[in-house]
Design a protein around this motif. Structure first.
Motif, short mmCIF file in Angstrom:
data_model
loop_
_atom_site.label_atom_id
_atom_site.label_comp_id
_atom_site.label_asym_id
_atom_site.label_seq_id
_atom_site.Cartn_x
_atom_site.Cartn_y
_atom_site.Cartn_z
N LEU A 54 1.78 3.46 8.23
CA LEU A 54 0.89 4.43 7.62
C LEU A 54 -0.12 4.92 8.62
N CYS A 55 -0.51 6.19 8.45
CA CYS A 55 -1.56 6.75 9.30
C CYS A 55 -2.91 6.42 8.71
N SER A 88 -4.88 9.38 7.18
CA SER A 88 -4.49 9.88 5.87
C SER A 88 -4.88 8.91 4.77
N LEU A 89 -4.87 7.62 5.08
CA LEU A 89 -5.22 6.65 4.05
C LEU A 89 -6.65 6.79 3.60
N GLU A 94 -0.58 15.55 -2.09
CA GLU A 94 -1.16 14.22 -1.90
C GLU A 94 -1.68 13.69 -3.23
N GLY A 141 -0.17 8.35 -1.93
CA GLY A 141 1.16 8.91 -1.88
C GLY A 141 1.12 10.34 -1.40
N SER A 142 2.15 10.76 -0.67
CA SER A 142 2.17 12.14 -0.17
C SER A 142 3.60 12.55 0.13
N GLY A 183 6.86 10.58 0.51
CA GLY A 183 6.93 10.23 1.92
C GLY A 183 7.65 11.25 2.75
N THR A 212 5.83 13.01 5.73
CA THR A 212 4.47 12.50 5.96
C THR A 212 4.43 11.10 6.56
N LEU A 258 4.26 8.40 4.88
CA LEU A 258 3.67 7.46 3.91
C LEU A 258 4.79 7.08 2.93
N ASN A 259 5.67 6.20 3.38
CA ASN A 259 6.90 5.93 2.66
C ASN A 259 6.70 4.94 1.53
N VAL A 286 -0.97 -0.99 2.28
CA VAL A 286 -0.64 0.26 1.61
C VAL A 286 -1.49 0.38 0.35
#
Length: 774
Positions: A45-46, A49-50, A92, A102-103, A126, A129, A131-132, A320
């Motif tokens: 995850l980035c 973005s989180l 998002e 989630g995105s 995901g 992005t 963000l799986n 996550v």
């Protein structure tokens, strides 16, 4: 792929300017033990973005654009956005306190539905992005859509859902549910979806309950009522037992709630909660939900041989959103030698989620090892683990200091940062080398752990030792602390207040500079519109935070700054105040703007010019109108006095609710000054729906106020009047008013009027409103 998702109707079949989603029913989330990633693999995850924070005032899309959320299936439909066909959108899901959970990215296609997420034929969460994870969408989450980083709409998931399967007694079916405090009951609907109902007297695939008492529909009557404890009850009275049993056997109980309903009854920002639906991936190959995966693994893993030990360092993992917190790490070294189908394994378990390194000791000399680092949480461990083979590190680390020395009036805090994760930084205060022979700390060296307070003039000498024993170059930083701090700059509390040749300015007391210091005074400077200082600055004592700045030229604009002083000197100059125009010898003050609520009778309004010049002055008020036929014109009584009056009339088209503007002219000594004031009529807020069938026409609506009368027209706001209806108090616990106009037999329009317009005697208007065919 799940059967119930594959058979789900598209949103355009379900809505038709109608109800919304109901979140509800238990969520079924399976946990499959451990899952995750291995040491040395890039982060899942980035972090940026989180940590994105939901917008405080997210804008609900305007029709035909819309965001429709099915929280029980973690499914989103993006409708409209046809001006962006071919463009890539970022969707998002953001949760307060957790950030983006989630995105997905999707390309807008032509048609009513731009694209879908987590629905057969759509995109997986995901997509595009990284963000799986399929988010577990819940009430209060915010779903937004962006193009090129700019938000193009957002909706908050509504807190409304069915809580239990429907209950049948005879021909009466009830559905119970929850409606949170943030849900507008007037913007809710409950539905039961069952295609078999099309072959009954209902004649359609669902039955619906809207707020209000039992209302007859084809094949049934229904009502939707709300309790004071956050519950709702939908009641259906079917015309025959067979139809009631079909509805009772259905599994499609839905609660639908929406954020905004526009003038055309389009339901914007729609949530459709579906009782008993399973969450998680909506099609094969999409990522698991947050509780179906183990924790994300640590990143930037580095392993080095130091003596007979393995020194392992990493960047701590970040959980996550929506998953259990990471509680620690497990670090294991597995020897290459195989003896009797066994390999020696040695490692440590670390119960610190912030840990960034450890050492594995007691290893066999000459043996080669693979190293595994995994995160640990209550959901399991990072899996599968990929080995990270130890390497020889010969790169010297570097160390940076912040601030990098200098002269300061107050104490500072020194932060030392090594370029290589897991390095140990040592420093001395006497100028000696912090690292001795053998790449170990010298006697008297201090291990750096946290930022170091620098309260006096000091000199720091520092160096770092990385996990492989490499030593950085020695660095030095010097601080001179004068301990003579001045106050922080003050800030004005509002705009200056104009007086005759004066302006009153006020500010807040700033930090005096340090503990034990006090503010001894303030200095205020006036500036003209061109930025030039006006005259000498004025001073006040340190316990005063306002000043009437006199000696100013009348009818001239000024701005001001203020400084605070203590025993060490003056603070920086504050930011400029808002501009203010100082009053001259003749003052015209039309008083403050007013908001006046419309009533069922004419409302008397008084204008106030008492702040104007009084000695030897004459006054003249006039209404500033759009023209001689302005429908909002009123008659002023006492227009040559300081306090004239007028009557705000009962609303009637073509009147509007635009602000009424009045100008006051004050004349004294041959000089005339003017000022204006606005009076804004505040109407009630009305909504309405219309239904027509042969010999039966009905309009139901609401008003934010009680006591008015609504007029229903066709052909436009000033068109033919169909009828009128009084606005009466809504039944508790609802507030405001309700109205119903029902025309039957010969009194009903012969054909569907198409669109209607609503006009309230309290000023509220609505329309055009599309009349539905029953």
């Amino acid at each position: 792929m799940r059967e119930h998702l594959a058979q789900a109707p598209r949103i355009s079949e379900v809505l038709m300017k109608s109800p919304q989603h109901e979140p509800g029913g238990p969520r079924f989330r399976a946990s499959y033990g451990r899952a995750g990633t291995i040491a040395g693999v890039s982060a899942l995850l980035c972090a940026t973005s989180l940590m994105a924070i939901p917008s405080a005032n997210a804008a609900v899309p305007n029709f035909p654009d819309n965001l429709v959320v099915f929280p029980d299936r973690d499914f989103i439909t993006i409708e409209g956005y046809q001006d962006r066909v071919g463009q890539t959108a970022l969707v998002e899901v953001t949760r307060k306190g957790a950030g983006v959970i989630g995105s997905a990215k999707g390309v807008v296609t032509a048609g009513d539905v731009a694209f879908e997420i987590n629905h057969p034929g759509g995109y997986c969460w995901g997509a595009g992005t990284g963000l799986n994870v399929t988010p577990d969408i819940q009430p209060g989450d915010v779903v937004s859509i962006k193009f090129n980083g700019a938000e193009a709409g957002a909706t908050t998931v509504q807190d409304a859902y069915v809580t239990e399967h429907s209950s049948l007694s005879g021909t009466t079916l009830t559905v119970k549910g929850h409606a949170g405090a943030g849900v507008n009951p007037a913007q809710m609907e409950q539905r039961i979806v069952e295609p078999a109902l099309k072959d009954t007297s209902v004649g359609r695939r669902d039955v619906r309950a809207v707020p209000g008492p039992l209302t007859a529909e084809d094949g049934y009557s229904s009502s939707l009522t709300f309790g004071t404890d956050g519950t709702f009850t939908a009641t259906y009275e079917f015309n025959d037992a067979a139809t009631a049993e079909i509805a009772a056997a259905a599994s499609g109980e839905r609660a639908m709630a929406w954020e905004v309903e526009d003038a055309d009854a389009n339901r914007q920002g729609l949530t459709i909660a579906e009782f008993g639906e399973l969450g998680g991936p909506g099609m094969g190959g999409c990522p698991n939900g947050p509780l179906q995966s183990g924790p994300a693994g640590p990143t930037n893993v580095k392993v080095a041989t130091v003596g007979g030990d393995l020194k392992v360092n990493w960047t701590p993992a970040q959980a996550v959103p929506g998953t259990p917190a990471i509680t620690g790490y497990r670090v294991t070294a597995v020897g290459h030698t195989v003896t009797g189908r066994e390999q020696a394994e040695s490692g440590v378990r670390i119960s610190d989620p912030k840990a960034a390194g450890t050492a594995i000791k007691g290893l066999t000399s000459g043996e080669e090892y693979d190293v595994y680092v995994v995160s640990v949480s209550s959901a399991g461990e990072t899996f599968p683990a990929v080995p990270f083979i130890p390497e020889t590190d010969t790169t010297l680390p570097t160390v940076t200091a912040s601030p990098n020395g200098g002269t300061f009036p107050t104490a500072q805090e020194l932060t030392l940062t090594a370029s290589e994760q897991g390095s140990d930084i040592y420093y001395t205060l006497d100028g000696s080398d912090p690292v001795g022979s053998g790449s170990v700390a010298s006697e008297g060296a201090i291990l750096y752990k946290d930022p170091v307070p620098v309260t006096a003039t000091s000199k720091f000498t520092y160096a770092a030792i990385d996990p492989s024993g490499n030593v950085s170059d020695k660095g030095t930083v010097e601080f001179t602390i004068t301990n003579d701090p001045v106050p922080a700059a003050p800030a004005f509390t509002g705009a200056p207040v104009a007086g005759k040749g004066t302006a009153t300015v006020s500010w807040t007391a700033p930090n005096p500079g340090a503990e034990g210091l006090t503010i001894t005074g303030y200095t205020v400077q006036a500036y003209t519109a061109d930025g030039a200082a006006f005259g000498s600055a004025k001073k006040v004592a340190g316990d005063v935070t306002s000043l009437v700045y006199d000696g100013l030229a009348g009818d001239t604009q000024y701005r001001f700054t203020v400084r605070a002083g203590n025993s060490n000197g003056d603070s920086p100059e504050s930011a400029m105040s808002d501009p203010v125009t100082v009053q001259g010898d003749v003052v015209a003050s039309a008083g403050p703007d007013q908001n006046v609520a419309r009533r069922t009778t004419a409302t008397s309004v008084t204008l106030d010019g008492t702040g104007s010049t009084s000695a030897g002055a004459t006054y003249q008020w006039r209404q500033v109108q759009a023209g001689p036929t302005d429908p909002d014109g009123v008659t002023l009584t006492g227009s040559t006095t300081l306090q004239p009056t007028f009557n705000l009339p009962v609303f009637k088209y073509p009147m509007t609710n635009k602000p009424l503007t009045f100008e006051l002219a004050v004349t004294a000594g041959g000089v005339t000054k003017t000022d204006v004031v606005t009076v804004t009529p505040v109407p009630d807020r009305v909504t309405a729906t219309g239904q027509w069938k042969s010999r039966d026409f009905r309009v139901n609506g609401t008003s934010s106020a009680v006591g008015g009368t609504v007029t229903v027209r066709v052909g436009g706001p000033g068109g033919t009047i169909i009828g009128t209806a009084p606005v009466t108090a809504a039944a508790a616990p609802e507030t405001g008013g309700v109205f119903t106009l029902r025309l039957r037999d010969g009194g009903a329009p012969a054909t569907n009027p198409g669109n209607i317009w609503i006009e309230s005697t309290l000023g509220g208007t609505a329309g055009p409103i599309t009349v539905a065919n029953k």
